[in-house]
Write an enzyme that holds these catalytic residues in place. Structure first.
Site, mmCIF file in Angstrom:
data_model
loop_
_atom_site.group_PDB
_atom_site.id
_atom_site.type_symbol
_atom_site.label_atom_id
_atom_site.label_comp_id
_atom_site.label_asym_id
_atom_site.label_seq_id
_atom_site.Cartn_x
_atom_site.Cartn_y
_atom_site.Cartn_z
ATOM 1 N N VAL A 1 -3.317 22.719 -42.917
ATOM 2 C CA VAL A 1 -3.738 21.752 -41.911
ATOM 3 C C VAL A 1 -2.493 21.336 -41.140
ATOM 4 O O VAL A 1 -1.374 21.397 -41.660
ATOM 5 C CB VAL A 1 -4.466 20.533 -42.526
ATOM 6 C CG1 VAL A 1 -3.498 19.589 -43.224
ATOM 7 C CG2 VAL A 1 -5.285 19.802 -41.480
ATOM 8 N N CYS A 2 -2.702 20.951 -39.898
ATOM 9 C CA CYS A 2 -1.624 20.471 -39.041
ATOM 10 C C CYS A 2 -0.538 21.546 -38.969
ATOM 11 O O CYS A 2 -0.837 22.730 -38.912
ATOM 12 C CB CYS A 2 -1.132 19.122 -39.568
ATOM 13 S SG CYS A 2 -0.214 18.120 -38.380
ATOM 14 N N THR A 3 0.715 21.160 -39.007
ATOM 15 C CA THR A 3 1.795 22.131 -38.861
ATOM 16 C C THR A 3 2.072 22.917 -40.135
ATOM 17 O O THR A 3 3.012 23.722 -40.166
ATOM 18 C CB THR A 3 3.085 21.441 -38.374
ATOM 19 O OG1 THR A 3 3.411 20.392 -39.285
ATOM 20 C CG2 THR A 3 2.906 20.902 -36.964
#
Length: 192
Positions: free
Chosen positions: A102-104
């Site tokens: 998730v995300c970076t």
């Protein structure tokens, strides 16, 4: 099923906890009694970007022993994507059936070579950073391509956890976990 949560200094706690909460309910609510999980890192404890400390129960495990690995995001990913020790460790997950971020956290999957010719997403502020690992950057909240599943920004972690619950044990299970979490927003911006 065995889950490895890949943790590191300067992660964003909600990235981790939002996903962790839904997935671990598969066991705590009795849906997948064989589900186990480990907090994995390269040290005995790590701290998020605001000072919460997590104690790690598996230091440098061979990630190939897991059925699913999950990589959160956070500012720590910016340096870790170029950290040879960390990336070589992450590469031990090559044969893991589900690689999720998730995300970076997707930058770390990319640095490990898992995103070549794969559709993926990340935090909207990181789309340009993700382009160094794949030319198939999708501006959606959840993207599944083969056995790689990536999520967008921080709060997407909750949706991503429910998505994986549905993938593992079906829509009824995901709906029951969603209800238990009192979370009304699941199922927006998903690309399969």
């Amino acid at each position: 099923m065995k889950v490895g949560f890949i943790l590191f200094d300067q992660l964003t706690a909600l990235d981790f906890i939002g996903f962790y909460d839904g997935i671990t309910r598969l066991k705590t609510l009795g849906f997948k009694k064989d589900l186990t999980w480990d907090l994995c890192a390269l040290s005995n404890e790590i701290s998020d970007d605001r000072g919460i400390t997590f104690k790690i129960n598996k230091v440098s495990p061979d990630l190939s022993e897991y059925d699913l690995i999950f990589v959160p995001g956070g500012m720590g990913t910016r340096a870790l994507q170029y950290d040879t020790e960390f990336i070589n460790w992450l590469k031990t997950a090559k044969a893991v059936p589900y690689k999720v971020s998730v995300c970076t956290g997707s930058l770390l999957l990319g640095a490990a070579g898992f995103l070549t010719n794969i559709k993926a997403t990340t935090h909207p502020n990181g789309f340009d950073l993700l382009k160094q690992y794949t030319d198939k950057v999708e501006k959606e909240r959840i993207v599944k391509d083969s056995n790689i599943i990536t999520g967008g920004g921080v709060a997407t972690s909750v949706d991503l956890g429910l998505y994986i619950c549905e993938l593992i044990d079906g829509p009824e299970t995901a709906a029951r976990i969603q209800k238990q979490m009192d979370y009304p927003y699941y199922k927006t911006g998903i690309v399969n």
